[in-house]
Design a protein around this motif. Structure first.
Motif, PDB file in Angstrom:
ATOM      1  N   ALA A  17      -5.961  10.784   4.104  1.00  0.00           N
ATOM      2  CA  ALA A  17      -5.157  10.499   2.911  1.00  0.00           C
ATOM      3  C   ALA A  17      -4.409  11.736   2.439  1.00  0.00           C
ATOM      4  N   LEU A  18      -5.057  12.900   2.503  1.00  0.00           N
ATOM      5  CA  LEU A  18      -4.412  14.144   2.078  1.00  0.00           C
ATOM      6  C   LEU A  18      -3.200  14.479   2.947  1.00  0.00           C
ATOM      7  N   ALA A  19      -3.275  14.146   4.240  1.00  0.00           N
ATOM      8  CA  ALA A  19      -2.152  14.411   5.135  1.00  0.00           C
ATOM      9  C   ALA A  19      -1.090  13.331   5.043  1.00  0.00           C
ATOM     10  N   ALA A  20      -1.520  12.078   4.911  1.00  0.00           N
ATOM     11  CA  ALA A  20      -0.584  10.952   4.970  1.00  0.00           C
ATOM     12  C   ALA A  20       0.267  10.826   3.707  1.00  0.00           C
ATOM     13  N   ALA A  21      -0.312  11.090   2.540  1.00  0.00           N
ATOM     14  CA  ALA A  21       0.413  10.842   1.289  1.00  0.00           C
ATOM     15  C   ALA A  21       1.661  11.712   1.123  1.00  0.00           C
ATOM     16  N   PRO A  22       1.582  13.046   1.290  1.00  0.00           N
ATOM     17  CA  PRO A  22       2.811  13.842   1.155  1.00  0.00           C
ATOM     18  C   PRO A  22       3.861  13.477   2.197  1.00  0.00           C
ATOM     19  N   LEU A  23       3.426  13.267   3.438  1.00  0.00           N
ATOM     20  CA  LEU A  23       4.365  12.875   4.479  1.00  0.00           C
ATOM     21  C   LEU A  23       4.957  11.500   4.180  1.00  0.00           C
ATOM     22  N   GLY A  24       4.118  10.613   3.621  1.00  0.00           N
ATOM     23  CA  GLY A  24       4.589   9.279   3.272  1.00  0.00           C
ATOM     24  C   GLY A  24       5.711   9.308   2.246  1.00  0.00           C
ATOM     25  N   ILE A 197       2.964   4.631   3.753  1.00  0.00           N
ATOM     26  CA  ILE A 197       4.005   4.122   2.861  1.00  0.00           C
ATOM     27  C   ILE A 197       3.468   3.656   1.511  1.00  0.00           C
ATOM     28  N   ILE A 198       2.361   2.915   1.506  1.00  0.00           N
ATOM     29  CA  ILE A 198       1.920   2.242   0.285  1.00  0.00           C
ATOM     30  C   ILE A 198       1.566   3.220  -0.843  1.00  0.00           C
ATOM     31  N   PRO A 199       0.767   4.285  -0.603  1.00  0.00           N
ATOM     32  CA  PRO A 199       0.488   5.214  -1.717  1.00  0.00           C
ATOM     33  C   PRO A 199       1.760   5.856  -2.275  1.00  0.00           C
ATOM     34  N   ALA A 200       2.699   6.212  -1.394  1.00  0.00           N
ATOM     35  CA  ALA A 200       3.953   6.812  -1.862  1.00  0.00           C
ATOM     36  C   ALA A 200       4.753   5.812  -2.688  1.00  0.00           C
TER      37      ALA A 200
END
Length: 273
Positions: A17-24, A197-200
Protein backbone atom coordinates in the motif's frame (compact mmCIF):
# COMPACT_ATOMS: atom_id res chain seq x y z
CA UNK A 1 6.59 -11.70 16.08
CA UNK A 2 7.21 -12.61 12.44
CA UNK A 3 6.29 -16.21 13.25
CA UNK A 4 2.63 -15.11 13.22
CA UNK A 5 1.29 -15.39 9.66
CA UNK A 6 -1.23 -12.60 10.27
CA UNK A 7 1.54 -10.20 11.31
CA UNK A 8 3.52 -11.06 8.18
CA UNK A 9 0.39 -10.60 6.06
CA UNK A 10 -0.31 -7.19 7.63
CA UNK A 11 3.28 -6.05 7.08
CA UNK A 12 3.16 -7.27 3.49
CA UNK A 13 -0.11 -5.49 2.77
CA UNK A 14 1.15 -2.29 4.38
CA UNK A 15 4.35 -2.37 2.32
CA UNK A 16 2.45 -2.77 -0.93
CA UNK A 17 0.00 0.00 0.00
CA UNK A 18 2.85 2.40 0.81
CA UNK A 19 4.34 1.85 -2.66
CA UNK A 20 1.09 1.65 -4.63
CA UNK A 21 -0.70 4.74 -3.29
CA UNK A 22 1.80 7.47 -4.33
CA UNK A 23 2.34 5.82 -7.71
CA UNK A 24 -1.42 5.43 -8.07
CA UNK A 25 -1.80 9.21 -7.80
CA UNK A 26 0.39 9.65 -10.88
CA UNK A 27 -1.56 6.89 -12.64
CA UNK A 28 -4.79 8.83 -11.95
CA UNK A 29 -3.34 12.23 -12.88
CA UNK A 30 -1.88 10.91 -16.14
CA UNK A 31 -4.93 8.75 -16.94
CA UNK A 32 -2.74 5.63 -17.11
CA UNK A 33 -5.20 3.18 -15.52
CA UNK A 34 -5.24 0.79 -18.46
CA UNK A 35 -1.45 1.10 -18.72
CA UNK A 36 -1.16 -0.26 -15.18
CA UNK A 37 -3.61 -3.03 -15.98
CA UNK A 38 -1.60 -4.13 -19.02
CA UNK A 39 1.63 -4.20 -17.03
CA UNK A 40 -0.02 -6.25 -14.28
CA UNK A 41 -1.45 -8.79 -16.73
CA UNK A 42 2.02 -9.34 -18.17
CA UNK A 43 3.13 -10.57 -14.74
CA UNK A 44 1.71 -14.05 -15.38
CA UNK A 45 4.13 -14.39 -18.29
CA UNK A 46 6.86 -13.44 -15.83
CA UNK A 47 5.70 -16.19 -13.48
CA UNK A 48 5.99 -18.74 -16.30
CA UNK A 49 9.43 -17.43 -17.26
CA UNK A 50 10.73 -17.67 -13.68
CA UNK A 51 9.49 -21.26 -13.40
CA UNK A 52 10.98 -22.35 -16.72
CA UNK A 53 14.37 -20.78 -15.94
CA UNK A 54 14.25 -21.71 -12.22
CA UNK A 55 14.88 -18.10 -11.24
CA UNK A 56 13.38 -15.82 -8.63
CA UNK A 57 9.68 -15.10 -9.10
CA UNK A 58 10.33 -11.45 -8.31
CA UNK A 59 13.03 -11.22 -11.01
CA UNK A 60 10.85 -12.88 -13.65
CA UNK A 61 7.80 -10.74 -12.94
CA UNK A 62 9.83 -7.53 -12.72
CA UNK A 63 11.62 -8.24 -16.02
CA UNK A 64 8.47 -9.02 -18.01
CA UNK A 65 6.45 -6.20 -16.43
CA UNK A 66 9.19 -3.72 -17.27
CA UNK A 67 9.50 -5.04 -20.84
CA UNK A 68 5.73 -4.73 -21.28
CA UNK A 69 5.68 -1.17 -19.97
CA UNK A 70 8.60 -0.12 -22.19
CA UNK A 71 7.05 -1.83 -25.23
CA UNK A 72 3.76 0.00 -24.73
CA UNK A 73 5.56 3.32 -24.34
CA UNK A 74 7.60 2.69 -27.50
CA UNK A 75 4.69 1.51 -29.68
CA UNK A 76 2.33 4.27 -28.55
CA UNK A 77 4.27 6.83 -30.55
CA UNK A 78 4.22 4.81 -33.77
CA UNK A 79 0.70 5.15 -35.09
CA UNK A 80 -1.16 2.87 -32.67
CA UNK A 81 -4.10 4.17 -30.65
CA UNK A 82 -3.21 3.82 -26.96
CA UNK A 83 -6.46 2.16 -25.84
CA UNK A 84 -6.31 -0.37 -28.69
CA UNK A 85 -2.65 -1.11 -28.07
CA UNK A 86 -3.16 -1.60 -24.35
CA UNK A 87 -6.18 -3.84 -24.91
CA UNK A 88 -4.27 -6.09 -27.29
CA UNK A 89 -1.14 -6.32 -25.17
CA UNK A 90 -2.87 -6.71 -21.80
CA UNK A 91 -5.07 -9.62 -22.78
CA UNK A 92 -2.55 -11.31 -25.07
CA UNK A 93 0.14 -11.19 -22.37
CA UNK A 94 -2.24 -12.72 -19.83
CA UNK A 95 -3.31 -15.43 -22.29
CA UNK A 96 0.25 -16.31 -23.33
CA UNK A 97 1.26 -16.38 -19.69
CA UNK A 98 -1.53 -18.78 -18.72
CA UNK A 99 -0.70 -21.06 -21.66
CA UNK A 100 3.02 -20.95 -20.88
CA UNK A 101 2.39 -21.88 -17.25
CA UNK A 102 0.47 -24.99 -18.38
CA UNK A 103 3.58 -26.25 -20.20
CA UNK A 104 5.78 -26.12 -17.10
CA UNK A 105 6.28 -29.81 -16.30
CA UNK A 106 6.69 -31.20 -12.82
CA UNK A 107 5.58 -28.05 -11.03
CA UNK A 108 2.30 -27.67 -9.19
CA UNK A 109 1.06 -24.15 -9.66
CA UNK A 110 -1.68 -22.38 -7.76
CA UNK A 111 -2.93 -20.07 -10.51
CA UNK A 112 -5.57 -18.53 -8.24
CA UNK A 113 -2.80 -17.48 -5.89
CA UNK A 114 -1.14 -15.55 -8.70
CA UNK A 115 -4.38 -14.15 -10.09
CA UNK A 116 -6.00 -12.89 -6.87
CA UNK A 117 -3.08 -13.06 -4.44
CA UNK A 118 -2.25 -15.15 -1.39
CA UNK A 119 -1.26 -12.65 1.27
CA UNK A 120 -1.57 -15.21 4.08
CA UNK A 121 1.32 -17.15 2.53
CA UNK A 122 3.72 -14.20 2.73
CA UNK A 123 7.00 -15.31 4.31
CA UNK A 124 10.02 -13.47 5.66
CA UNK A 125 11.78 -13.52 2.29
CA UNK A 126 8.63 -12.11 0.67
CA UNK A 127 8.56 -9.32 3.26
CA UNK A 128 12.15 -8.41 2.44
CA UNK A 129 11.28 -8.18 -1.28
CA UNK A 130 8.05 -6.24 -0.68
CA UNK A 131 9.60 -3.67 1.65
CA UNK A 132 12.80 -3.41 -0.37
CA UNK A 133 10.78 -2.76 -3.52
CA UNK A 134 8.46 -0.33 -1.74
CA UNK A 135 11.36 1.71 -0.34
CA UNK A 136 12.99 1.80 -3.79
CA UNK A 137 9.76 3.04 -5.39
CA UNK A 138 9.33 5.71 -2.71
CA UNK A 139 12.96 6.79 -3.12
CA UNK A 140 12.57 7.10 -6.91
CA UNK A 141 9.33 9.07 -6.64
CA UNK A 142 10.71 11.30 -3.89
CA UNK A 143 13.92 12.09 -5.77
CA UNK A 144 12.03 12.96 -8.97
CA UNK A 145 8.93 14.49 -7.31
CA UNK A 146 9.20 18.02 -8.71
CA UNK A 147 10.18 16.86 -12.20
CA UNK A 148 7.42 14.24 -12.28
CA UNK A 149 4.79 16.78 -11.24
CA UNK A 150 5.95 19.28 -13.85
CA UNK A 151 5.96 16.67 -16.62
CA UNK A 152 2.51 15.51 -15.52
CA UNK A 153 1.11 19.04 -15.46
CA UNK A 154 2.48 20.10 -18.85
CA UNK A 155 5.10 18.48 -21.12
CA UNK A 156 5.70 21.87 -22.73
CA UNK A 157 6.37 23.45 -19.34
CA UNK A 158 8.71 20.56 -18.54
CA UNK A 159 10.67 21.11 -21.76
CA UNK A 160 10.94 24.83 -20.97
CA UNK A 161 12.36 23.96 -17.55
CA UNK A 162 14.95 21.56 -18.95
CA UNK A 163 13.01 18.44 -17.94
CA UNK A 164 12.67 15.53 -20.35
CA UNK A 165 9.07 14.19 -20.11
CA UNK A 166 10.14 10.86 -21.64
CA UNK A 167 12.70 10.36 -18.88
CA UNK A 168 10.05 11.03 -16.23
CA UNK A 169 7.73 8.60 -18.02
CA UNK A 170 10.49 6.01 -17.80
CA UNK A 171 10.80 6.59 -14.05
CA UNK A 172 7.07 5.98 -13.63
CA UNK A 173 7.32 2.89 -15.86
CA UNK A 174 10.11 1.46 -13.71
CA UNK A 175 8.15 2.19 -10.52
CA UNK A 176 5.03 0.59 -11.97
CA UNK A 177 6.91 -2.59 -12.89
CA UNK A 178 8.41 -2.69 -9.38
CA UNK A 179 4.99 -2.34 -7.70
CA UNK A 180 3.54 -5.10 -9.89
CA UNK A 181 6.42 -7.39 -8.95
CA UNK A 182 6.04 -6.84 -5.19
CA UNK A 183 2.22 -6.81 -5.16
CA UNK A 184 1.60 -10.08 -6.99
CA UNK A 185 1.88 -12.04 -3.74
CA UNK A 186 -0.58 -9.77 -1.93
CA UNK A 187 -3.44 -9.02 -4.34
CA UNK A 188 -2.55 -10.92 -7.53
CA UNK A 189 -2.28 -9.69 -11.10
CA UNK A 190 -6.02 -9.17 -11.60
CA UNK A 191 -6.32 -6.78 -8.64
CA UNK A 192 -3.04 -4.84 -8.70
CA UNK A 193 -4.48 -2.07 -10.87
CA UNK A 194 -7.38 -1.70 -8.43
CA UNK A 195 -5.00 -1.18 -5.49
CA UNK A 196 -3.15 1.43 -7.53
CA UNK A 197 -6.18 3.41 -8.65
CA UNK A 198 -8.90 3.14 -6.00
CA UNK A 199 -7.07 4.72 -2.99
CA UNK A 200 -5.88 7.60 -5.20
CA UNK A 201 -9.37 8.13 -6.59
CA UNK A 202 -10.85 8.03 -3.08
CA UNK A 203 -8.36 10.67 -1.89
CA UNK A 204 -9.09 13.08 -4.73
CA UNK A 205 -12.20 14.82 -3.29
CA UNK A 206 -10.28 15.86 -0.15
CA UNK A 207 -7.04 17.00 -1.77
CA UNK A 208 -6.11 20.57 -2.59
CA UNK A 209 -2.45 19.78 -3.26
CA UNK A 210 -0.67 16.78 -4.85
CA UNK A 211 1.20 16.10 -1.61
CA UNK A 212 -2.01 15.95 0.39
CA UNK A 213 -3.57 13.60 -2.14
CA UNK A 214 -0.58 11.26 -1.82
CA UNK A 215 -0.80 11.25 1.99
CA UNK A 216 -4.56 10.60 2.02
CA UNK A 217 -4.26 7.91 -0.66
CA UNK A 218 -1.53 6.20 1.35
CA UNK A 219 -3.70 6.23 4.48
CA UNK A 220 -6.64 4.78 2.54
CA UNK A 221 -4.40 2.12 0.98
CA UNK A 222 -2.98 1.04 4.35
CA UNK A 223 -6.47 1.00 5.89
CA UNK A 224 -7.80 -1.06 2.98
CA UNK A 225 -4.96 -3.59 3.23
CA UNK A 226 -5.22 -4.13 6.98
CA UNK A 227 -9.00 -3.77 7.22
CA UNK A 228 -9.47 -6.15 4.30
CA UNK A 229 -7.13 -8.65 5.92
CA UNK A 230 -9.09 -8.49 9.18
CA UNK A 231 -12.43 -8.83 7.37
CA UNK A 232 -11.19 -11.79 5.30
CA UNK A 233 -9.97 -13.54 8.46
CA UNK A 234 -13.26 -12.82 10.24
CA UNK A 235 -15.60 -13.88 7.42
CA UNK A 236 -13.36 -16.50 5.74
CA UNK A 237 -13.32 -14.75 2.36
CA UNK A 238 -10.51 -14.44 -0.25
CA UNK A 239 -8.09 -11.90 1.16
CA UNK A 240 -6.98 -10.06 -2.02
CA UNK A 241 -10.53 -9.45 -3.30
CA UNK A 242 -11.67 -8.47 0.21
CA UNK A 243 -8.95 -5.79 0.37
CA UNK A 244 -10.14 -4.36 -2.95
CA UNK A 245 -13.80 -4.53 -1.84
CA UNK A 246 -13.00 -2.48 1.27
CA UNK A 247 -11.06 0.03 -0.84
CA UNK A 248 -14.09 0.32 -3.13
CA UNK A 249 -16.42 0.96 -0.19
CA UNK A 250 -14.06 3.68 1.03
CA UNK A 251 -14.06 5.18 -2.47
CA UNK A 252 -17.86 5.24 -2.56
CA UNK A 253 -18.00 6.84 0.89
CA UNK A 254 -15.38 9.41 -0.12
CA UNK A 255 -17.31 10.24 -3.29
CA UNK A 256 -20.54 10.81 -1.37
CA UNK A 257 -18.82 12.93 1.29
CA UNK A 258 -16.92 14.85 -1.38
CA UNK A 259 -20.12 15.69 -3.27
CA UNK A 260 -21.78 16.79 -0.07
CA UNK A 261 -18.87 19.05 0.84
CA UNK A 262 -18.72 20.50 -2.68
CA UNK A 263 -22.43 21.31 -2.64
CA UNK A 264 -21.86 23.28 0.57
CA UNK A 265 -18.66 25.05 -0.50
CA UNK A 266 -17.52 24.57 -4.12
CA UNK A 267 -13.76 24.35 -4.48
CA UNK A 268 -11.56 25.94 -7.14
CA UNK A 269 -10.05 23.70 -9.79
CA UNK A 270 -6.76 22.09 -8.79
CA UNK A 271 -3.83 22.16 -11.22
CA UNK A 272 -2.92 18.49 -10.66
CA UNK A 273 -6.33 17.42 -11.92
Amino acid sequence: MLDDFLVRAALGGTGVALAAAPLGCFVVWRRMAYFGDATAHAAILGVALSLVLSTSLFAGVLTVSLLMAVAVSWLSGRGYAMDTLLGVMAHSALAFGLVAVSFVAGVRIDLMGYLVGDILAVGRADLAIIWGGALLVLALLGSRWSALLTATLSPDLAHAGGIDPRREQLVLTLCLAMVVAVAIKVVGVLLIAALLIIPAAAARPFSRTPERMVLIATAIGVLSANGGLAAAYRFDTPTGPTIVCLATLLFLAASLIGRRLESIAPRPARPHE
